[in-house]
Design an enzyme around this catalytic site. Structure first.
Site, PDB file in Angstrom:
ATOM      1  N   LYS A  13     -29.258  15.479   3.194  1.00 45.21           N
ATOM      2  CA  LYS A  13     -30.626  15.643   2.673  1.00 45.21           C
ATOM      3  C   LYS A  13     -30.924  14.568   1.617  1.00 45.21           C
ATOM      4  O   LYS A  13     -31.953  13.903   1.670  1.00 45.21           O
ATOM      5  CB  LYS A  13     -30.812  17.048   2.058  1.00 45.21           C
ATOM      6  CG  LYS A  13     -30.578  18.189   3.039  1.00 45.21           C
ATOM      7  CD  LYS A  13     -30.800  19.551   2.415  1.00 45.21           C
ATOM      8  CE  LYS A  13     -29.847  19.912   1.287  1.00 45.21           C
ATOM      9  NZ  LYS A  13     -28.420  20.014   1.676  1.00 45.21           N
ATOM     10  N   ARG A  88     -34.631  27.592  -1.204  1.00 46.89           N
ATOM     11  CA  ARG A  88     -33.292  27.914  -0.733  1.00 46.89           C
ATOM     12  C   ARG A  88     -33.152  29.380  -0.364  1.00 46.89           C
ATOM     13  O   ARG A  88     -32.066  29.834  -0.024  1.00 46.89           O
ATOM     14  CB  ARG A  88     -32.311  27.629  -1.865  1.00 46.89           C
ATOM     15  CG  ARG A  88     -31.453  26.419  -1.576  1.00 46.89           C
ATOM     16  CD  ARG A  88     -30.507  26.292  -2.725  1.00 46.89           C
ATOM     17  NE  ARG A  88     -29.344  25.565  -2.385  1.00 46.89           N
ATOM     18  CZ  ARG A  88     -29.234  24.244  -2.581  1.00 46.89           C
ATOM     19  NH1 ARG A  88     -30.220  23.546  -3.054  1.00 46.89           N
ATOM     20  NH2 ARG A  88     -28.099  23.665  -2.276  1.00 46.89           N
ATOM     21  N   ARG A 127     -17.572  12.372  -0.677  1.00 47.67           N
ATOM     22  CA  ARG A 127     -18.785  11.947  -1.382  1.00 47.67           C
ATOM     23  C   ARG A 127     -18.489  11.475  -2.807  1.00 47.67           C
ATOM     24  O   ARG A 127     -17.724  12.100  -3.546  1.00 47.67           O
ATOM     25  CB  ARG A 127     -19.786  13.110  -1.450  1.00 47.67           C
ATOM     26  CG  ARG A 127     -20.964  12.754  -2.350  1.00 47.67           C
ATOM     27  CD  ARG A 127     -22.143  13.629  -2.213  1.00 47.67           C
ATOM     28  NE  ARG A 127     -21.846  15.036  -2.393  1.00 47.67           N
ATOM     29  CZ  ARG A 127     -22.717  15.994  -2.155  1.00 47.67           C
ATOM     30  NH1 ARG A 127     -23.919  15.694  -1.714  1.00 47.67           N
ATOM     31  NH2 ARG A 127     -22.395  17.251  -2.335  1.00 47.67           N
ATOM     32  N   ARG A 160     -18.470  15.094  -7.370  1.00 52.34           N
ATOM     33  CA  ARG A 160     -19.114  16.306  -7.880  1.00 52.34           C
ATOM     34  C   ARG A 160     -18.105  17.447  -8.009  1.00 52.34           C
ATOM     35  O   ARG A 160     -17.272  17.625  -7.128  1.00 52.34           O
ATOM     36  CB  ARG A 160     -20.252  16.723  -6.931  1.00 52.34           C
ATOM     37  CG  ARG A 160     -21.597  16.282  -7.431  1.00 52.34           C
ATOM     38  CD  ARG A 160     -22.684  16.457  -6.425  1.00 52.34           C
ATOM     39  NE  ARG A 160     -22.841  17.816  -5.902  1.00 52.34           N
ATOM     40  CZ  ARG A 160     -23.846  18.178  -5.112  1.00 52.34           C
ATOM     41  NH1 ARG A 160     -24.771  17.307  -4.762  1.00 52.34           N
ATOM     42  NH2 ARG A 160     -23.931  19.416  -4.660  1.00 52.34           N
ATOM     43  N   ARG A 171     -20.526  27.529  -0.730  1.00 47.84           N
ATOM     44  CA  ARG A 171     -21.882  26.976  -0.559  1.00 47.84           C
ATOM     45  C   ARG A 171     -22.328  27.122   0.895  1.00 47.84           C
ATOM     46  O   ARG A 171     -23.503  27.389   1.167  1.00 47.84           O
ATOM     47  CB  ARG A 171     -21.907  25.498  -0.999  1.00 47.84           C
ATOM     48  CG  ARG A 171     -21.890  25.352  -2.524  1.00 47.84           C
ATOM     49  CD  ARG A 171     -21.434  23.980  -2.972  1.00 47.84           C
ATOM     50  NE  ARG A 171     -22.260  22.908  -2.481  1.00 47.84           N
ATOM     51  CZ  ARG A 171     -21.846  21.634  -2.370  1.00 47.84           C
ATOM     52  NH1 ARG A 171     -20.611  21.302  -2.701  1.00 47.84           N
ATOM     53  NH2 ARG A 171     -22.662  20.725  -1.931  1.00 47.84           N
TER      54      ARG A 171
HETATM   55  P1  AP5 Z   1     -25.760  13.958   0.934  1.00 48.29           P
HETATM   56  O1  AP5 Z   1     -26.962  13.195   1.376  1.00 48.29           O
HETATM   57  O2  AP5 Z   1     -25.340  13.861  -0.490  1.00 48.29           O
HETATM   58  O3  AP5 Z   1     -25.855  15.477   1.417  1.00 48.29           O
HETATM   59  P2  AP5 Z   1     -26.844  16.654   0.962  1.00 48.29           P
HETATM   60  O4  AP5 Z   1     -27.368  17.328   2.184  1.00 48.29           O
HETATM   61  O5  AP5 Z   1     -27.847  16.155  -0.027  1.00 48.29           O
HETATM   62  O6  AP5 Z   1     -25.778  17.616   0.339  1.00 48.29           O
HETATM   63  P3  AP5 Z   1     -25.689  18.375  -1.060  1.00 48.29           P
HETATM   64  O7  AP5 Z   1     -24.250  18.788  -1.185  1.00 48.29           O
HETATM   65  O8  AP5 Z   1     -26.241  17.538  -2.191  1.00 48.29           O
HETATM   66  O9  AP5 Z   1     -26.577  19.570  -0.812  1.00 48.29           O
HETATM   67  P4  AP5 Z   1     -26.504  20.889  -1.513  1.00 48.29           P
HETATM   68  O10 AP5 Z   1     -27.707  21.523  -0.949  1.00 48.29           O
HETATM   69  O11 AP5 Z   1     -25.235  21.645  -1.368  1.00 48.29           O
HETATM   70  O12 AP5 Z   1     -26.491  20.483  -3.074  1.00 48.29           O
HETATM   71  P5  AP5 Z   1     -27.612  20.485  -4.192  1.00 48.29           P
HETATM   72  O13 AP5 Z   1     -27.388  19.330  -5.066  1.00 48.29           O
HETATM   73  O14 AP5 Z   1     -28.972  20.679  -3.602  1.00 48.29           O
HETATM   74  O15 AP5 Z   1     -24.537  13.462   1.873  1.00 48.29           O
HETATM   75  C1  AP5 Z   1     -23.207  13.941   1.656  1.00 48.29           C
HETATM   76  C2  AP5 Z   1     -22.201  12.772   1.869  1.00 48.29           C
HETATM   77  O16 AP5 Z   1     -22.256  12.365   3.236  1.00 48.29           O
HETATM   78  C3  AP5 Z   1     -22.526  11.514   1.041  1.00 48.29           C
HETATM   79  O17 AP5 Z   1     -21.337  10.926   0.599  1.00 48.29           O
HETATM   80  C4  AP5 Z   1     -23.231  10.567   2.025  1.00 48.29           C
HETATM   81  O18 AP5 Z   1     -22.984   9.208   1.713  1.00 48.29           O
HETATM   82  C5  AP5 Z   1     -22.586  10.978   3.344  1.00 48.29           C
HETATM   83  N1  AP5 Z   1     -23.489  10.854   4.489  1.00 48.29           N
HETATM   84  C6  AP5 Z   1     -24.798  11.249   4.555  1.00 48.29           C
HETATM   85  N2  AP5 Z   1     -25.310  11.016   5.780  1.00 48.29           N
HETATM   86  C7  AP5 Z   1     -24.286  10.483   6.514  1.00 48.29           C
HETATM   87  C8  AP5 Z   1     -24.166  10.048   7.872  1.00 48.29           C
HETATM   88  N3  AP5 Z   1     -25.196  10.095   8.723  1.00 48.29           N
HETATM   89  N4  AP5 Z   1     -22.973   9.567   8.291  1.00 48.29           N
HETATM   90  C9  AP5 Z   1     -21.903   9.522   7.426  1.00 48.29           C
HETATM   91  N5  AP5 Z   1     -21.961   9.909   6.127  1.00 48.29           N
HETATM   92  C10 AP5 Z   1     -23.134  10.390   5.687  1.00 48.29           C
HETATM   93  O19 AP5 Z   1     -27.285  21.852  -4.980  1.00 48.29           O
HETATM   94  C11 AP5 Z   1     -26.135  21.984  -5.771  1.00 48.29           C
HETATM   95  C12 AP5 Z   1     -26.165  23.326  -6.487  1.00 48.29           C
HETATM   96  O20 AP5 Z   1     -27.336  23.397  -7.352  1.00 48.29           O
HETATM   97  C13 AP5 Z   1     -26.308  24.555  -5.587  1.00 48.29           C
HETATM   98  O21 AP5 Z   1     -25.037  24.987  -5.085  1.00 48.29           O
HETATM   99  C14 AP5 Z   1     -26.934  25.561  -6.559  1.00 48.29           C
HETATM  100  O22 AP5 Z   1     -25.979  26.097  -7.437  1.00 48.29           O
HETATM  101  C15 AP5 Z   1     -27.899  24.700  -7.370  1.00 48.29           C
HETATM  102  N6  AP5 Z   1     -29.256  24.663  -6.769  1.00 48.29           N
HETATM  103  C16 AP5 Z   1     -29.900  23.556  -6.293  1.00 48.29           C
HETATM  104  N7  AP5 Z   1     -31.110  23.888  -5.816  1.00 48.29           N
HETATM  105  C17 AP5 Z   1     -31.243  25.227  -5.988  1.00 48.29           C
HETATM  106  C18 AP5 Z   1     -32.260  26.158  -5.668  1.00 48.29           C
HETATM  107  N8  AP5 Z   1     -33.401  25.785  -5.053  1.00 48.29           N
HETATM  108  N9  AP5 Z   1     -32.063  27.452  -5.985  1.00 48.29           N
HETATM  109  C19 AP5 Z   1     -30.934  27.851  -6.603  1.00 48.29           C
HETATM  110  N10 AP5 Z   1     -29.914  27.027  -6.911  1.00 48.29           N
HETATM  111  C20 AP5 Z   1     -30.061  25.724  -6.610  1.00 48.29           C
END
Ligand code: AP5
Length: 218
Positions: A13, A88, A127, A160, A171
């Site tokens: 994402k 979410r 990552r 992270r 997660r």
């Molecule tokens: P990346 O693009 O970083 O993946 P992502 O989908 O953004 O994954 P996240 O882990 O950031 O999502 P998440 O939803 O768990 O975390 P968030 O920060 O929102 O890609 C991952 C890796 O793969 C990278 O190294 C990239 O280079 C690689 N990659 C990407 N595409 C590729 C491809 N095509 N081929 C090869 N490699 C590739 O949330 C974290 C925490 O915050 C949550 O657990 C929660 O506690 C809190 N939080 C956030 N939002 C909320 C909410 N709305 N409500 C409540 N709590 C929340």
């Protein structure tokens, strides 16, 4: 373009959001990034969110919804936005609808990124993130030239805390229990677009842009 990105942890994402927000000239609003900035700056919000994030749980809706409502009042979202990591759960999706409806607008699309579980684990295990500019790297797929240093800004690169195996599994559970139901919610609203997020990053970006253009022009 008013757009939300939906997909499990590691679906790409954040990676895709960088390109899509540039392509459509809309701000990228990532709730996870906002929490991490608050954490780094030691704000009350960051301190409260930390325990939830470290254990892979969702930060309580009361905190998250207020934070997003505030962010969506800023003038840069007048012509659209790309929300990444919000909503979410169903309550957050309803709150977003209410915020938009009060502003006389609505979502154009919810873009779901689908990806195989084995790929999620590979992506998250490798990552790396720049502490300074936030650019995401990957140990195998997209490594920086010098270990530990961001090519773009020279900042320090880190892993992270919630990318350890136990927290990733939690997660993923949270995603299927609480977040996946919003896919059906947006399907019923007629705004859901699902694409495969397997393959090269640029291939997925092109897939997303074509699907979004086709959906929005209909
Ligand atoms: P990346 O693009 O970083 O993946 P992502 O989908 O953004 O994954 P996240 O882990 O950031 O999502 P998440 O939803 O768990 O975390 P968030 O920060 O929102 O890609 C991952 C890796 O793969 C990278 O190294 C990239 O280079 C690689 N990659 C990407 N595409 C590729 C491809 N095509 N081929 C090869 N490699 C590739 O949330 C974290 C925490 O915050 C949550 O657990 C929660 O506690 C809190 N939080 C956030 N939002 C909320 C909410 N709305 N409500 C409540 N709590 C929340």
């Amino acid at each position: 373009m008013r757009l939300v990105l939906v997909g499990p942890p590691g679906a790409g994402k954040g990676t895709q959001a960088q390109f899509l927000s540039e392509h459509f000239a809309i701000p990228h609003i990532a709730t996870g990034d906002i929490f991490r900035v608050n954490l780094r700056e030691g704000t009350a919000l960051g301190i409260e969110a930390k325990a939830y994030m470290d254990s892979g749980e969702l930060v309580p809706d009361s905190l998250t919804n207020a934070m997003v409502a505030d962010r969506l009042k800023k003038s840069d979202v007048a012509n659209g936005f790309l929300l990444d990591g919000f909503p979410r759960n169903i309550l957050q999706a309803e709150v977003l609808d209410a915020i938009l409806s009060q502003a006389g607008t609505q979502l154009d699309a919810a873009l779901e990124l689908t990806v195989e579980s084995s790929e999620i684990i590979r992506r998250l295990a490798g990552r790396l993130i720049c502490r300074n500019c936030g650019r995401t790297w990957h140990l195998d797929f997209d490594p920086p030239s010098a270990p530990g240093v961001c090519n773009d800004c020279g900042g320090e690169i880190y892993q992270r805390e919630d990318d350890n195996e136990a927290t990733v599994l939690r997660r993923l559970e949270i995603y299927s229990e609480q977040t996946e139901p919003i896919v059906g919610y947006y399907r019923r609203q007629g705004v859901l677009i699902s694409i495969s997020a397997m393959g090269e990053v640029s291939e997925i970006t092109n897939r997303a842009i074509s699907a979004l253009r086709a959906a929005v022009s209909n």
